[in-house]
Design a protein around this motif. Structure first.
Motif, PDB file in Angstrom:
ATOM      1  N   THR A 153       6.800   7.529 -14.051  1.00 20.26           N
ATOM      2  CA  THR A 153       5.964   6.612 -13.268  1.00 20.26           C
ATOM      3  C   THR A 153       6.157   6.823 -11.778  1.00 20.26           C
ATOM      4  N   ALA A 154       7.392   7.031 -11.343  1.00 17.81           N
ATOM      5  CA  ALA A 154       7.656   7.260  -9.927  1.00 17.81           C
ATOM      6  C   ALA A 154       6.980   8.544  -9.445  1.00 17.81           C
ATOM      7  N   SER A 155       7.096   9.614 -10.232  1.00 18.25           N
ATOM      8  CA  SER A 155       6.481  10.888  -9.852  1.00 18.25           C
ATOM      9  C   SER A 155       4.965  10.775  -9.804  1.00 18.25           C
ATOM     10  N   ALA A 156       4.392  10.069 -10.774  1.00 13.28           N
ATOM     11  CA  ALA A 156       2.945   9.875 -10.790  1.00 13.28           C
ATOM     12  C   ALA A 156       2.490   9.062  -9.586  1.00 13.28           C
ATOM     13  N   THR A 157       3.269   8.045  -9.220  1.00 17.14           N
ATOM     14  CA  THR A 157       2.934   7.226  -8.057  1.00 17.14           C
ATOM     15  C   THR A 157       2.886   8.064  -6.790  1.00 17.14           C
ATOM     16  N   VAL A 158       3.885   8.908  -6.611  1.00 17.77           N
ATOM     17  CA  VAL A 158       3.935   9.739  -5.407  1.00 17.77           C
ATOM     18  C   VAL A 158       2.836  10.803  -5.433  1.00 17.77           C
ATOM     19  N   PHE A 159       2.667  11.471  -6.573  1.00 21.28           N
ATOM     20  CA  PHE A 159       1.671  12.548  -6.644  1.00 21.28           C
ATOM     21  C   PHE A 159       0.256  12.024  -6.455  1.00 21.28           C
ATOM     22  N   ILE A 168      -8.796  10.475   1.012  1.00 15.93           N
ATOM     23  CA  ILE A 168      -9.314   9.415   1.874  1.00 15.93           C
ATOM     24  C   ILE A 168      -9.527   9.924   3.300  1.00 15.93           C
ATOM     25  N   THR A 169      -8.610  10.766   3.770  1.00 14.91           N
ATOM     26  CA  THR A 169      -8.760  11.293   5.131  1.00 14.91           C
ATOM     27  C   THR A 169      -9.876  12.316   5.238  1.00 14.91           C
ATOM     28  N   ARG A 170     -10.337  12.813   4.104  1.00 20.34           N
ATOM     29  CA  ARG A 170     -11.384  13.846   4.136  1.00 20.34           C
ATOM     30  C   ARG A 170     -12.778  13.298   3.817  1.00 20.34           C
ATOM     31  N   THR A 171     -12.862  12.108   3.281  1.00 15.33           N
ATOM     32  CA  THR A 171     -14.169  11.568   2.923  1.00 15.33           C
ATOM     33  C   THR A 171     -14.878  10.980   4.142  1.00 15.33           C
ATOM     34  N   HIS A 172     -16.201  11.079   4.151  1.00 17.53           N
ATOM     35  CA  HIS A 172     -17.010  10.514   5.231  1.00 17.53           C
ATOM     36  C   HIS A 172     -17.800   9.301   4.760  1.00 17.53           C
ATOM     37  N   GLN A 173     -17.583   8.907   3.510  1.00 20.14           N
ATOM     38  CA  GLN A 173     -18.271   7.759   2.934  1.00 20.14           C
ATOM     39  C   GLN A 173     -17.255   6.640   2.665  1.00 20.14           C
ATOM     40  N   ARG A 174     -17.465   5.487   3.265  1.00 21.71           N
ATOM     41  CA  ARG A 174     -16.519   4.384   3.098  1.00 21.71           C
ATOM     42  C   ARG A 174     -16.415   3.927   1.653  1.00 21.71           C
ATOM     43  N   TRP A 175     -17.524   3.994   0.916  1.00 21.89           N
ATOM     44  CA  TRP A 175     -17.482   3.512  -0.464  1.00 21.89           C
ATOM     45  C   TRP A 175     -16.678   4.428  -1.376  1.00 21.89           C
ATOM     46  N   ALA A 182      -8.839   3.262  -6.723  1.00 21.39           N
ATOM     47  CA  ALA A 182      -8.920   2.790  -8.109  1.00 21.39           C
ATOM     48  C   ALA A 182      -8.540   3.897  -9.089  1.00 21.39           C
ATOM     49  N   ALA A 183      -9.010   5.118  -8.835  1.00 25.47           N
ATOM     50  CA  ALA A 183      -8.702   6.241  -9.722  1.00 25.47           C
ATOM     51  C   ALA A 183      -7.201   6.543  -9.717  1.00 25.47           C
ATOM     52  N   ALA A 184      -6.588   6.548  -8.532  1.00 25.07           N
ATOM     53  CA  ALA A 184      -5.152   6.805  -8.432  1.00 25.07           C
ATOM     54  C   ALA A 184      -4.363   5.698  -9.122  1.00 25.07           C
ATOM     55  N   THR A 185      -4.779   4.459  -8.925  1.00 24.40           N
ATOM     56  CA  THR A 185      -4.103   3.318  -9.552  1.00 24.40           C
ATOM     57  C   THR A 185      -4.198   3.397 -11.079  1.00 24.40           C
ATOM     58  N   LEU A 186      -5.378   3.747 -11.585  1.00 29.04           N
ATOM     59  CA  LEU A 186      -5.569   3.868 -13.025  1.00 29.04           C
ATOM     60  C   LEU A 186      -4.680   4.965 -13.611  1.00 29.04           C
ATOM     61  N   ALA A 187      -4.591   6.087 -12.906  1.00 28.64           N
ATOM     62  CA  ALA A 187      -3.761   7.195 -13.388  1.00 28.64           C
ATOM     63  C   ALA A 187      -2.302   6.772 -13.490  1.00 28.64           C
TER      64      ALA A 187
END
Length: 237
Positions: A153-159, A168-175, A182-187
């Protein structure tokens, strides 16, 4: 009196400024690290003292074991094997290789430090707390290593946290941002669920692992960003 408080005011303003290497982003990172560390400490104290969380731990472990099914067990085994140490290293290799091709060298080094450092940190914490794994009749999976906090779980959280930060730093769409989070949290949630379902970790193990991973990720990402800004400022000076 005003002369005495002026240096403090300047210090606070500098820490809350969005500009500069050691401004708002580093302050936010340190605050998040401290909050996550406080959560981890609270869970650890409750576990070591045999608090209420340990009762919930045993209740959930028994419930998952009683309600296990063949099909869901196979799915959970696939999730947990995919996020083993070798699985995380394989995914990290693909991710950092992609960053290298994109010439995102700073992100590549940060990802390597965050994920591998987080894995080593977890091993150290396991040996500090030395908590035994759940004991169940006819277990679905048996491991001889320590239980607290959950390494998967710790490794998954960091990865996944590192991957989310980069996207997030590469996207130009706020949505896109809430979708990425949500995807990272679900994983991470799936990995945590797999460890509890298979009977190799308690609820408190995976919750503490998320707090541990989040704290480590916060300091790695904010620290790397501060270093990049500091170097950019020196080069432009």
């Amino acid at each position: 009196m005003r002369a005495r408080t002026l240096p403090l005011q300047r210090f606070i303003q500098a820490r809350l400024s969005p500009e500069g290497a050691f401004g708002l982003h580093l302050t936010v990172g340190l605050v998040l690290m401290l909050v996550a560390g406080w959560v981890f400490s609270g869970i650890a104290d409750s576990v070591m003292e045999g608090g209420a969380v340990t009762v919930l731990d045993r209740t959930l472990a028994h419930w998952f074991h009683v309600h296990a099914t063949v099909g869901f067990t196979r799915f959970m085994l696939a999730i947990t094997w995919m996020h083993s140490a070798w699985g995380i290293i394989a995914m990290l290799t693909v991710f950092t290789g992609w960053l290298y091709r994109k010439r995102a060298y700073a992100w590549m080094l940060t990802a390597l430090l965050a994920v591998t450092g987080g894995m080593l940190l977890n091993v150290g914490l396991k040996h500090i707390f030395q908590r035994a794994r759940p004991h169940l009749d006819d277990p679905l999976l048996t491991l001889s290593t320590y239980s607290f906090p959950s390494g998967h779980t710790a490794s998954a959280t960091v990865f996944y946290g590192m991957l989310a930060c980069y996207l997030i730093t590469r996207t130009h769409q706020r949505w896109h941002v809430p979708l990425i989070v949500a995807a990272a949290t679900l994983a991470v949630a799936l990995v945590a669920l797999s460890r509890m379902y298979l009977g190799v970790h308690y609820l408190s193990d995976v919750l503490a692992a998320v707090a541990e991973g989040f704290a480590w990720l916060a300091i790695c990402v904010s620290g790397a960003a501060s270093l990049r800004r500091h170097r950019a400022g020196r080069e432009s000076a």
